[in-house]
Design an enzyme around this catalytic site. Structure first.
Site, PDB file in Angstrom:
ATOM      1  N   GLU A 170      14.264  38.536  19.841  1.00 30.47           N
ATOM      2  CA  GLU A 170      13.731  37.174  19.813  1.00 30.47           C
ATOM      3  C   GLU A 170      14.316  36.242  20.890  1.00 30.47           C
ATOM      4  OE1 GLU A 170      14.136  35.991  15.697  1.00 30.47           O
ATOM      5  OE2 GLU A 170      13.096  37.790  15.019  1.00 30.47           O
ATOM      6  N   GLU A 277       7.866  45.645  13.064  1.00 28.25           N
ATOM      7  CA  GLU A 277       8.204  44.970  11.800  1.00 28.25           C
ATOM      8  C   GLU A 277       6.923  44.521  11.067  1.00 28.25           C
ATOM      9  OE1 GLU A 277      11.096  41.875  12.280  1.00 28.25           O
ATOM     10  OE2 GLU A 277      12.198  42.916  13.833  1.00 28.25           O
TER      11      GLU A 277
HETATM   12  O1  G3I Z   1      22.797  43.005   0.401  1.00 25.81           O
HETATM   13  C1  G3I Z   1      23.817  42.049   0.723  1.00 25.81           C
HETATM   14  C2  G3I Z   1      24.620  41.721  -0.506  1.00 25.81           C
HETATM   15  O2  G3I Z   1      25.318  42.907  -0.935  1.00 25.81           O
HETATM   16  C3  G3I Z   1      25.617  40.642  -0.159  1.00 25.81           C
HETATM   17  O3  G3I Z   1      26.305  40.241  -1.324  1.00 25.81           O
HETATM   18  C4  G3I Z   1      24.908  39.438   0.437  1.00 25.81           C
HETATM   19  C5  G3I Z   1      25.933  38.413   0.879  1.00 25.81           C
HETATM   20  O4  G3I Z   1      25.378  37.633   1.897  1.00 25.81           O
HETATM   21  O5  G3I Z   1      24.144  39.850   1.615  1.00 25.81           O
HETATM   22  C6  G3I Z   1      23.174  40.809   1.280  1.00 25.81           C
HETATM   23  O6  G3I Z   1      22.567  41.170   2.468  1.00 25.81           O
HETATM   24  C7  G3I Z   1      21.495  40.344   2.892  1.00 25.81           C
HETATM   25  C8  G3I Z   1      20.448  41.296   3.445  1.00 25.81           C
HETATM   26  O7  G3I Z   1      19.344  40.560   4.013  1.00 25.81           O
HETATM   27  C9  G3I Z   1      19.903  42.244   2.372  1.00 25.81           C
HETATM   28  O8  G3I Z   1      19.326  41.485   1.363  1.00 25.81           O
HETATM   29  C10 G3I Z   1      21.987  39.430   4.011  1.00 25.81           C
HETATM   30  O9  G3I Z   1      22.885  38.470   3.480  1.00 25.81           O
HETATM   31  C11 G3I Z   1      20.779  38.722   4.644  1.00 25.81           C
HETATM   32  O10 G3I Z   1      21.204  37.964   5.775  1.00 25.81           O
HETATM   33  C12 G3I Z   1      19.775  39.759   5.115  1.00 25.81           C
HETATM   34  O11 G3I Z   1      18.615  39.074   5.591  1.00 25.81           O
HETATM   35  C13 G3I Z   1      17.842  39.822   6.532  1.00 25.81           C
HETATM   36  C14 G3I Z   1      17.477  38.882   7.692  1.00 25.81           C
HETATM   37  O12 G3I Z   1      16.624  39.556   8.626  1.00 25.81           O
HETATM   38  C15 G3I Z   1      18.727  38.424   8.411  1.00 25.81           C
HETATM   39  O13 G3I Z   1      19.403  39.543   8.910  1.00 25.81           O
HETATM   40  C16 G3I Z   1      16.563  40.296   5.858  1.00 25.81           C
HETATM   41  O14 G3I Z   1      16.878  41.295   4.880  1.00 25.81           O
HETATM   42  C17 G3I Z   1      15.628  40.905   6.893  1.00 25.81           C
HETATM   43  O15 G3I Z   1      14.367  41.220   6.283  1.00 25.81           O
HETATM   44  C18 G3I Z   1      15.381  39.938   8.048  1.00 25.81           C
HETATM   45  O16 G3I Z   1      14.626  40.656   8.999  1.00 25.81           O
HETATM   46  C19 G3I Z   1      14.251  39.934  10.184  1.00 25.81           C
HETATM   47  C20 G3I Z   1      14.452  40.845  11.387  1.00 25.81           C
HETATM   48  O17 G3I Z   1      15.803  41.254  11.455  1.00 25.81           O
HETATM   49  C21 G3I Z   1      14.001  40.151  12.657  1.00 25.81           C
HETATM   50  N1  G3I Z   1      12.597  39.717  12.548  1.00 25.81           N
HETATM   51  C22 G3I Z   1      12.362  38.840  11.383  1.00 25.81           C
HETATM   52  C23 G3I Z   1      12.758  39.561  10.112  1.00 25.81           C
HETATM   53  C24 G3I Z   1      12.447  38.729   8.882  1.00 25.81           C
HETATM   54  O18 G3I Z   1      13.228  37.580   8.887  1.00 25.81           O
END
Ligand code: G3I
Length: 369
Positions: A170, A277
């Site tokens: 991005e 994605e």
């Molecule tokens: O699973 C952990 C949990 O164990 C922990 O306690 C908690 C504490 O913060 O975090 C949890 O992980 C989270 C993870 O998603 C799984 O749920 C992270 O905090 C959270 O930041 C993460 O968010 C991801 C986000 O990107 C930021 O990295 C989303 O799953 C993911 O779908 C999203 O994907 C993005 C792509 O990378 C880029 N394009 C857009 C897309 C959607 O936003």
């Protein structure tokens, strides 16, 4: 069919009445049986997605899903490539003191390889992460050396195990008007941080296909054009950009033909393309969207079908992989509580039970063309 079936009788009249009643009852009985039958025999599982295409079919996965036996079985059934949804990102690996925690990334990469899946790394550098360590107060020389070390350490750790990497995620401004300003661009230059990341990644892993990854390329033509110009510029600067990642988070505002036009322009660069994605929201930004749910769903399916057709039309060497952001509707960040938490989106190819959504049929039809 039980009691309702016609039976022979002495009284013609009663026999006729019996037949007439049976004939009237039969459709209702059949319908009841059908309902009963359908309640007992749910719709069949969708045919494996990876059997539909001559190129890798991908989906995301997270360590938190590895204990879900149903999800594991569905992933094994449908996909040939895994993108860890967050474990390979700076937010999970990079510590404030520039050390790296690979415990989660190692686990998800090992799992995917044990299933025989290709692994796609997402993502080494992203404007929205790493600010705590790579902050604006860090002396520029230290910033540059730690930046190089981070990218080369992560890419080097998985050398030989990654089909490709989203090296930079991005980089283009939200509206497509130029490039994003971020902690990396302020320290190393708007193009500089991108060139540097690709050079470090190439040095650490000579084989992986190195991608520049972006969203809204199909939704916002200006952003798609800026992105493609950036790829060309980076190649001119000698950056080893090896692939184009179109996130393809589609929406129901995209006019017919716009997706095809972007894919055609992207293909002209001659690089492998990753639909990286894919998901497709039913939400509309327009407050005056008077379309019925049926019309919205038809638009949703039509755009997914257009994307699949445009991807399938690419030369074989440019079809890197077709990846959805989640496998089943309930795996989608759009639906998950830790994501957008939207209901009834049906944003992926498979429903919660692994059955084919209408979008699955559109993709299958496109890949059969
Ligand atoms: O699973 C952990 C949990 O164990 C922990 O306690 C908690 C504490 O913060 O975090 C949890 O992980 C989270 C993870 O998603 C799984 O749920 C992270 O905090 C959270 O930041 C993460 O968010 C991801 C986000 O990107 C930021 O990295 C989303 O799953 C993911 O779908 C999203 O994907 C993005 C792509 O990378 C880029 N394009 C857009 C897309 C959607 O936003």
């Amino acid at each position: 069919m039980g009691e309702g079936g016609p039976r022979s009788g002495s009284d013609e009249g009663s026999h006729f009445r019996l037949n007439r009643r049976s004939l009237l009852a039969a459709p209702l009985a059949l319908a009841a049986c059908d309902r009963f039958a359908s309640a007992q025999t749910p719709a069949p599982e969708a045919a494996p997605l990876k059997s539909l295409a001559p190129f890798p079919i991908g989906a995301t996965g997270m360590t938190g899903q590895l204990s879900d036996a149903v999800w594991v079985a569905q992933m094994r059934r449908h996909v040939s490539q895994l993108t860890p949804e967050w474990e390979l990102k700076p937010e999970r690996i990079l510590q404030p003191d520039f050390t790296c925690d690979f415990s989660a990334s190692d686990r998800i990469v090992d799992w995917g390889r044990e299933q025989g899946m290709r692994i796609h790394g997402h993502t080494l550098v992203w404007y929205s992460q790493g600010q705590q360590a790579f902050n604006d107060d860090l002396p520029r020389a230290r910033f540059a050396s730690e930046y190089d070390r981070y990218v080369s350490t992560v890419a080097g750790r998985y050398r030989g195990r990654m089909a490709g990497w989203d090296v930079v995620n991005e980089p283009v401004a939200e509206d497509g008007d130029g490039l994003r300003d971020c902690h990396f661009s302020r320290a190393l230059g708007q193009e500089g941080y991108i060139v540097r990341a690709f050079e470090q990644a190439r040095g650490a892993d000579p084989e992986a296909v190195l991608f520049l990854n972006e969203y809204n390329l199909e939704n916002i033509p200006k952003k798609g054009a800026t992105f493609l110009r950036l790829v060309e510029r980076l190649l001119t600067l000698g950056a080893p950009v090896g692939g184009i990642g179109a996130q393809s988070h589609l929406d129901i505002e995209i006019p017919a033909g716009q997706i095809t036009a972007f894919m055609r322009d992207a293909a002209s660069l001659g690089l492998p393309i990753h639909v990286s994605e894919l998901d497709f929201s039913l939400r509309s930004d327009s407050p005056l969207d008077t379309r019925s749910l049926g019309q919205k769903r038809a638009q949703q399916v039509a755009r997914v079908g257009e994307l699949a057709e445009a991807f399938f039309a690419l030369p074989e060497r440019q079809r890197y992989a077709f990846t959805t952001w989640g496998l089943r509707d309930t795996d989608s960040w759009l639906v998950r509580e830790d994501g957008r938490g939207w209901r009834d989106e049906s944003p992926l190819l498979l429903d919660a039970q692994g059955r084919a959504n209408p979008a699955y049929q559109a993709v299958a039809a496109a890949f059969r063309a």
